[in-house]
Design a protein around this motif. Structure first.
Motif, short mmCIF file in Angstrom:
data_model
loop_
_atom_site.label_atom_id
_atom_site.label_comp_id
_atom_site.label_asym_id
_atom_site.label_seq_id
_atom_site.Cartn_x
_atom_site.Cartn_y
_atom_site.Cartn_z
N PRO A 137 0.80 -1.21 0.00
CA PRO A 137 0.00 0.00 0.00
C PRO A 137 0.85 1.28 0.00
O PRO A 137 0.50 2.26 -0.66
CB PRO A 137 -0.83 -0.10 1.29
CG PRO A 137 -0.82 -1.55 1.64
CD PRO A 137 0.47 -2.10 1.10
N GLU A 138 1.98 1.25 0.71
CA GLU A 138 2.82 2.45 0.77
C GLU A 138 3.46 2.73 -0.58
O GLU A 138 3.68 3.89 -0.95
CB GLU A 138 3.87 2.34 1.88
CG GLU A 138 4.85 1.19 1.76
CD GLU A 138 4.41 -0.13 2.39
OE1 GLU A 138 5.30 -0.84 2.89
OE2 GLU A 138 3.21 -0.45 2.40
N ALA A 139 3.75 1.69 -1.35
CA ALA A 139 4.32 1.89 -2.69
C ALA A 139 3.27 2.48 -3.61
O ALA A 139 3.55 3.44 -4.35
CB ALA A 139 4.85 0.57 -3.24
N VAL A 140 2.07 1.93 -3.58
CA VAL A 140 0.99 2.43 -4.43
C VAL A 140 0.72 3.90 -4.13
O VAL A 140 0.61 4.72 -5.04
CB VAL A 140 -0.28 1.57 -4.27
CG1 VAL A 140 -1.46 2.19 -5.00
CG2 VAL A 140 -0.02 0.15 -4.76
N ALA A 141 0.64 4.23 -2.85
CA ALA A 141 0.37 5.63 -2.45
C ALA A 141 1.47 6.56 -2.95
O ALA A 141 1.19 7.66 -3.45
CB ALA A 141 0.22 5.72 -0.94
N ALA A 142 2.71 6.14 -2.85
CA ALA A 142 3.84 6.98 -3.27
C ALA A 142 3.88 7.17 -4.78
O ALA A 142 4.39 8.18 -5.27
CB ALA A 142 5.16 6.38 -2.79
N LEU A 143 3.33 6.23 -5.52
CA LEU A 143 3.41 6.28 -6.98
C LEU A 143 2.41 7.24 -7.62
O LEU A 143 2.61 7.64 -8.77
CB LEU A 143 3.23 4.87 -7.56
CG LEU A 143 4.43 3.96 -7.34
CD1 LEU A 143 4.07 2.53 -7.69
CD2 LEU A 143 5.64 4.44 -8.13
#
Length: 190
Positions: A137-143
């Motif tokens: 989830p943190e990767a998706v949010a950062a992208l």
């Protein structure tokens, strides 16, 4: 995408590694959400990204091969090893400084591009082969910010398709996918 690049890559890697490990040889010729890419083509592309972005972290030039072939004996294990090397390569804070001589853009953006490919192509491969996919989830949010930044140029270059309007936004991942031109409910049935 700042000093967290390696942490985000480390969070994203297990989901994509799991999908790659789950691809059987008889699935290599299946279509994917990436037009003109079969599963084998997308695997070879993602493998090349994972390897080349290690060098890009070190600000070295890379060679992009049009039709790479990384699917020799043991490719699933090698993908996991190379993905671990990718995470390690971006863990040095200096990798995020300056402009990439090979890509001509800020190093922080280049690191984000590796994360984007690992995350979105993980989904592409999962849906193409009927596997579950659990992105970080943190990767998706950062992208989201990166995709907004890269979107216009990526669309001109044919890297992203035009954004897809989802029927109803269901998740951060669905929103990210639509911004890269993917239909979160792929494959569409008539």
């Amino acid at each position: 995408m700042s000093t967290q690049t390696s942490d985000l890559l480390a969070a994203a890697a297990p989901g994509t590694i799991s999908v790659v490990r789950g691809i059987s040889d008889d699935q290599l010729d299946l279509p994917t959400p990436c037009q003109d890419y079969l599963v084998r083509d997308l695997l070879n592309h993602l493998f090349q990204v994972v390897v080349n972005f290690q060098d890009l972290a070190e600000k070295r030039q890379v060679e992009w091969v049009e039709k790479p072939d990384h699917l020799a004996e043991g490719w699933r294990d090698r993908f996991e090893v190379e993905t671990g090397r990718l995470v390690a390569a971006w863990s040095e804070p200096s990798t995020l400084e300056g402009v990439s001589p090979g890509m001509g853009m800020p190093q922080s953006v280049v690191g984000g591009m590796a994360l984007l490919d690992l995350t979105v192509h993980g989904w592409d491969l999962a849906v193409a082969t009927g596997q579950p996919y659990h992105p970080a989830p943190e990767a998706v949010a950062a992208l989201h910010t990166l995709v907004e930044q890269l979107g216009p140029t990526a669309r001109k270059m044919g890297v992203f398709a035009d954004p897809v309007l989802p029927e109803t936004p269901t998740s951060d991942l669905a929103h990210l996918l639509t911004q890269t031109g993917r239909t979160p409910t792929w494959p569409q049935t008539p």
